[in-house]
Design a protein around this motif. Structure first.
Motif, short mmCIF file in Angstrom:
data_model
loop_
_atom_site.label_atom_id
_atom_site.label_comp_id
_atom_site.label_asym_id
_atom_site.label_seq_id
_atom_site.Cartn_x
_atom_site.Cartn_y
_atom_site.Cartn_z
N ALA A 158 0.82 -1.21 0.00
CA ALA A 158 0.00 0.00 0.00
C ALA A 158 0.85 1.26 0.00
N VAL A 159 1.97 1.23 0.73
CA VAL A 159 2.81 2.43 0.81
C VAL A 159 3.43 2.74 -0.55
N LEU A 160 3.85 1.71 -1.29
CA LEU A 160 4.43 1.93 -2.61
C LEU A 160 3.39 2.48 -3.58
N LEU A 161 2.20 1.91 -3.54
CA LEU A 161 1.14 2.39 -4.41
C LEU A 161 0.78 3.83 -4.07
N GLY A 162 0.79 4.17 -2.78
CA GLY A 162 0.49 5.53 -2.38
C GLY A 162 1.52 6.52 -2.91
N ILE A 163 2.80 6.13 -2.85
CA ILE A 163 3.86 7.01 -3.36
C ILE A 163 3.73 7.18 -4.87
N PHE A 167 2.85 10.66 -6.84
CA PHE A 167 3.78 11.24 -7.82
C PHE A 167 3.13 11.40 -9.19
N CYS A 168 2.45 10.34 -9.65
CA CYS A 168 1.89 10.38 -11.01
C CYS A 168 0.75 11.38 -11.12
N VAL A 169 -0.22 11.27 -10.19
CA VAL A 169 -1.42 12.10 -10.30
C VAL A 169 -1.17 13.53 -9.85
N TRP A 173 1.68 14.24 -13.74
CA TRP A 173 0.57 14.59 -14.63
C TRP A 173 -0.17 15.85 -14.18
N ASP A 174 0.02 16.22 -12.94
CA ASP A 174 -0.61 17.43 -12.38
C ASP A 174 -2.12 17.43 -12.60
N LEU A 175 -2.75 16.28 -12.33
CA LEU A 175 -4.19 16.16 -12.51
C LEU A 175 -4.96 16.60 -11.28
N VAL A 176 -4.35 16.39 -10.10
CA VAL A 176 -5.02 16.69 -8.83
C VAL A 176 -4.09 17.53 -7.97
N PRO A 177 -4.60 18.59 -7.34
CA PRO A 177 -3.76 19.38 -6.41
C PRO A 177 -3.53 18.62 -5.11
N ILE A 178 -2.59 17.69 -5.16
CA ILE A 178 -2.40 16.77 -4.04
C ILE A 178 -2.00 17.48 -2.76
N GLN A 179 -1.28 18.61 -2.88
CA GLN A 179 -0.86 19.34 -1.69
C GLN A 179 -2.06 19.88 -0.92
N SER A 180 -3.06 20.36 -1.63
CA SER A 180 -4.23 20.94 -0.97
C SER A 180 -5.16 19.87 -0.41
N LEU A 181 -4.93 18.59 -0.74
CA LEU A 181 -5.78 17.51 -0.25
C LEU A 181 -5.16 16.77 0.91
N ARG A 182 -4.08 17.31 1.46
CA ARG A 182 -3.49 16.69 2.63
C ARG A 182 -4.26 17.09 3.87
N GLY A 183 -4.25 16.20 4.87
CA GLY A 183 -5.03 16.44 6.07
C GLY A 183 -6.41 15.84 5.94
N ALA A 184 -7.28 16.14 6.91
CA ALA A 184 -8.63 15.58 6.92
C ALA A 184 -9.64 16.49 6.24
N TYR A 185 -9.36 17.81 6.23
CA TYR A 185 -10.24 18.77 5.58
C TYR A 185 -9.45 20.05 5.34
N SER A 186 -9.99 20.93 4.53
CA SER A 186 -9.29 22.16 4.17
C SER A 186 -9.18 23.08 5.38
N PRO A 187 -8.06 23.80 5.50
CA PRO A 187 -7.87 24.66 6.66
C PRO A 187 -8.87 25.81 6.74
N VAL A 205 -10.48 12.38 1.59
CA VAL A 205 -10.40 10.95 1.85
C VAL A 205 -10.28 10.15 0.56
N ILE A 206 -10.43 10.82 -0.59
CA ILE A 206 -10.41 10.11 -1.87
C ILE A 206 -9.06 9.44 -2.11
N ALA A 207 -7.96 10.19 -1.91
CA ALA A 207 -6.63 9.65 -2.23
C ALA A 207 -6.29 8.41 -1.42
N PRO A 208 -6.34 8.45 -0.06
CA PRO A 208 -6.07 7.21 0.68
C PRO A 208 -7.11 6.14 0.42
N GLY A 209 -8.37 6.54 0.16
CA GLY A 209 -9.40 5.56 -0.11
C GLY A 209 -9.13 4.77 -1.37
#
Length: 341
Positions: A158-163, A167-169, A173-187, A205-209
């Motif tokens: 799971a950890v490898l797939l997460g990395i 990286f890819c998304v 590919w810059d498809l999703v703003p992954i930085q802004s989706l960190r944490g449980a909800y937007s600040p 929760v989409i990314a870890p899900g």
């Protein structure tokens, strides 16, 4: 009605549960203290950054943390077991000094269950469907495709797939703003039962899900395929066809019901490992669940938090195993205890 056999089984189960909990708690206690460093050493390093000498820093750290790591190990062990028997997991000594570990676990566990439970259920249902489809289409390209993809996904950590997914998304590919989706909800969102908070929590929760779904469905698909093929080869399926029952009836009433029975109990047990399986994935996505809490406690040698997380995980596994046993007995009448009047 003879209740003695039932009480005997319940008594044995309780004894096994208590012994298992004691064993895990004892091994955890010793393993944590075998790690290099301790809470006082971590605190001393931080205090020395303020200009204190090593001796003054250690004296102040021992007083502030209310912990004496120089006590005999057996004394610490007996105190630990005594507190555990009272249901007291202690207070955090580094991450949040003075905060009860039970409060920290209760807050983080909700996020972990929210992020993993739905994903595991979805992955389980997908695995059941694909496994059944592969069994019914045995030897065709559909069977080979499902089997190969399932074997591949179940073998990826799971950890490898997460990395790779991050990286890819989010980077390549810059498809999703992954930085802004960190944490449980937007600040900029206030927690509460309103639409903005719910949508923000779902988005985060989409990314870890997705990671949990991808790494879990393959195993269930392979097991379901194997079980379905075994049931299809049973004599009672051939007898059902000889009686003129439709293939749909045979699939639903005979094949799927018997093939998924062991998987349902296995799924109940796997839910008990939710916490232990979330450590690295939550670390990657900076998700504030129990896995992230355990990773932080390990990094900073917070003894009480580490012990509390492991004990809580053990309890959930034991409860899940007990529920799985009861569920199997309810779903399969052949395993139920026969009670005679």
């Amino acid at each position: 009605m003879q209740l003695t056999p039932l009480f005997t089984l319940i008594g044995r189960a309780l004894v096994r549960t208590v012994l298992m909990l004691w064993l895990v708690a004892s091994v955890t206690f010793l393993a944590i203290r075998a790690l290099p460093g301790n809470p006082v050493d971590v605190w001393v390093q931080e205090l020395q950054g303020t200009g204190l000498s090593a001796e003054d820093a250690r004296e102040q750290a021992t007083r502030l943390l209310k912990i004496d790591v120089d006590q005999p190990l057996w004394t610490q062990y007996l105190d630990y077991l005594g507190n555990l028997a009272r249901g007291d997991l202690g207070d955090s000594v580094i991450l949040s000094p003075g905060t009860p570990v039970t409060d920290m676990l209760g807050e983080r566990l909700l996020w972990t269950l929210f992020s993993i439970s739905f994903a595991l259920v979805i992955g389980f249902l997908i695995g059941l469907y694909l496994g059944s489809l592969a069994a019914y289409r045995r030897g065709t390209w559909v069977d080979r495709l499902i089997t190969n993809v399932s074997a591949l996904m179940s073998s990826i950590p799971a950890v490898l797939l997460g990395i790779v997914l991050t990286f890819c998304v989010g980077v390549a590919w810059d498809l999703v703003p992954i930085q802004s989706l960190r944490g449980a909800y937007s600040p900029d969102v206030q927690p509460g039962f309103d639409l903005d908070f719910i949508l923000s929590a779902l988005a985060h929760v989409i990314a870890p899900g997705i990671v949990y779904i991808l790494v879990s469905f393959g195993t269930w698909a392979l097991v379901m395929r194997s079980n379905a093929l075994s049931v299809l080869a049973d004599d009672h399926v051939g007898q059902a066809r000889a009686r003129g029952l439709s293939e749909r009836t045979i699939r639903v009433a005979f094949v799927q019901r018997n093939a998924r029975l062991p998987l349902i109990t296995g799924f109940a047990i796997s839910m008990g490992f939710v916490v232990s399986g979330s450590v690295l994935v939550e670390r990657i996505f900076v998700y504030p669940g129990v896995g992230q809490l355990l990773a932080d406690a390990l990094a900073r040698r917070d003894y009480t938090v580490m012990q509390g997380v492991v004990v809580a995980t053990t309890i959930t596994v034991l409860l899940a195993t007990a529920i799985a046993d009861a569920l199997y007995g309810w779903l399969d009448p052949r395993t139920r205890i026969e009670q005679h009047a």
